[in-house]
Design an enzyme around this catalytic site. Structure first.
Site, PDB file in Angstrom:
ATOM      1  CB  ALA A 239       2.989  -6.626  -6.842  1.00 55.09           C
TER       2      ALA A 239
ATOM      3  CB  VAL B 231       9.821  -3.953 -10.107  1.00 52.84           C
ATOM      4  CG1 VAL B 231      10.694  -4.637  -9.203  1.00 52.84           C
ATOM      5  CG2 VAL B 231      10.909  -3.720 -11.888  1.00 52.84           C
ATOM      6  NE  ARG B 232       2.277  -0.754  -9.057  1.00 55.28           N
ATOM      7  CZ  ARG B 232       2.584  -1.038  -8.277  1.00 55.28           C
ATOM      8  NH1 ARG B 232       3.334  -1.080  -7.621  1.00 55.28           N
ATOM      9  NH2 ARG B 232       1.013  -1.701  -8.036  1.00 55.28           N
TER      10      ARG B 232
ATOM     11  CG  PHE C 106       9.181  -3.259   4.247  1.00 53.79           C
ATOM     12  CD1 PHE C 106       9.908  -3.122   4.992  1.00 53.79           C
ATOM     13  CD2 PHE C 106       8.332  -3.897   5.017  1.00 53.79           C
ATOM     14  CE1 PHE C 106      11.201  -3.376   5.980  1.00 53.79           C
ATOM     15  CE2 PHE C 106       8.058  -4.023   6.372  1.00 53.79           C
ATOM     16  CZ  PHE C 106       9.585  -3.966   6.700  1.00 53.79           C
TER      17      PHE C 106
ATOM     18  CB  SER D 268      -3.550  -7.528   5.521  1.00 56.66           C
ATOM     19  OG  SER D 268      -4.391  -6.866   6.118  1.00 56.66           O
TER      20      SER D 268
ATOM     21  NE  ARG E 258      -4.323   3.146  -4.805  1.00 56.80           N
ATOM     22  CZ  ARG E 258      -5.279   3.975  -4.013  1.00 56.80           C
ATOM     23  NH1 ARG E 258      -6.024   2.914  -3.198  1.00 56.80           N
ATOM     24  NH2 ARG E 258      -4.998   5.164  -3.927  1.00 56.80           N
TER      25      ARG E 258
ATOM     26  CE1 TYR F  55      -3.231  -3.705   1.170  1.00 58.55           C
ATOM     27  CE2 TYR F  55      -3.489  -4.638   3.830  1.00 58.55           C
ATOM     28  CZ  TYR F  55      -2.944  -4.619   2.558  1.00 58.55           C
ATOM     29  OH  TYR F  55      -1.933  -5.440   2.754  1.00 58.55           O
TER      30      TYR F  55
END
Length: 321
Positions: free
Chosen positions: A71, A32-33, A11, A116, A73, A141
């Site tokens: 990147a 990217v993965r 995003f 975050s 999770r 997280y």
């Protein structure tokens, strides 16, 4: 300048790559993965596979001056892992440390880590979060982001690679995932919503504003070694947010004055206590440092960004349907 953006297919990553590619003096590499079918053979994308402590970043890091590590999770709505905390650690801590260590070996100058606001806490009561407040992560997280921050600081101090940490609150746009996507869908339904009695204040950051701030942190000398909170120019309440989204969609949003205590009880009975807190609680961020130290101003106001999100959401669903 050559910049590696991890999570380039995500995003925020897609928007950041588009922004950086518009600069004449920046060459962008996106990690990217796996390469999407239409991107095979692209020189600007590199597939790195699953992210963890053993990921090989050497191809992506070749000739790179600055890394923006997006990147991660992130929040998982339907958790399938038997050990969620370890799953977050593997990607968000071990993966970040492996990338930073390999960046040192590659001669990197600056590492921009997107963390975050959850590192500081999950809600505020009258006093906004500042960068100097002690950490109080509230979920797996956020714990993983906090652990990564601390470990990256130690590596930065010992290696001389400049570390910049950015802690955004909720990032939004018409195609945002998570809770913001839920709000857009609720407003689009055109049904009365039970949030008329909610009195809260939320700091958020429009995708355009976050991307602009990251781009500044890639270059600005004063950003080195700093941690920043970033947000829009104004905080908004949930009712204000819904009204602005509705205005963008051309809808009149009807808010019913359901008592918040009743909604909180219902959310708890349904196992949605965290969702209620995220929507109806307050979370305010003090982003003064980003403005005073770097001279940054959000390119778009919260009011205009929210209306634009509603407008773009309605347009995309008209085209799709």
């Amino acid at each position: 300048m050559k910049v590696l953006v991890t999570g380039a297919g995500g995003f925020v990553g897609q928007a950041l790559c588009t922004r950086l590619e518009s600069a004449d003096d920046i060459e962008v590499v996106g990690a990217v993965r796996a390469l999407p079918a239409q991107a095979e053979g692209s020189s600007s994308l590199v597939a790195v596979g699953d992210i963890g402590g053993h990921t090989d970043w050497s191809q992506a890091l070749s000739g790179v001056n600055v890394v923006v590590h997006l990147a991660a999770r992130a929040h998982v709505l339907n958790e399938q892992s038997k050990d969620p905390r370890e799953a977050f650690r593997r990607v968000n801590v071990e993966g970040a440390l492996a990338l930073f260590q390999q960046s040192i070996d590659a001669g990197l100058k600056r590492f921009v880590f997107i963390s975050s606001i959850g590192v500081v806490g999950g809600s505020t009561e009258g006093k906004p979060f500042t960068e100097s407040m002690p950490s109080a992560p509230h979920a797996d997280y956020a714990h993983s982001k906090y652990e990564a921050e601390e470990a990256l600081k130690a590596l930065s101090q010992s290696s001389g690679v400049e570390l910049v940490i950015i802690r955004p609150p909720l990032v939004y746009a018409a195609h945002a995932p998570g809770n913001f996507a839920r709000l857009l869908k609720l407003v689009a339904l055109g049904v009365p919503l039970p949030f008329g009695s909610v009195i809260n204040q939320r700091s958020m950051v429009a995708l355009e504003n976050l991307v602009d701030f990251i781009a500044l942190c890639i270059r600005h000398p004063a950003a080195a070694g700093e941690t920043f909170h970033v947000s829009d120019d104004d905080d908004v309440s949930l009712p204000q947010m819904l009204k602005l989204l509705g205005r963008g969609m051309g809808r009149n949003v009807i808010l019913l004055p359901v008592p918040t205590g009743l909604m909180a009880l219902g959310a708890q009975l349904l196992g949605k206590k965290n969702l209620y807190t995220q929507l109806c609680g307050s979370l305010q961020v003090d982003a003064t440092k980003s403005r005073s130290l770097l001279g940054w101003q959000p390119p778009v106001s919260a009011e205009l960004a929210l209306m634009q999100a509603g407008k773009n959401f309605r347009r995309s669903h008209k085209q799709g349907g």
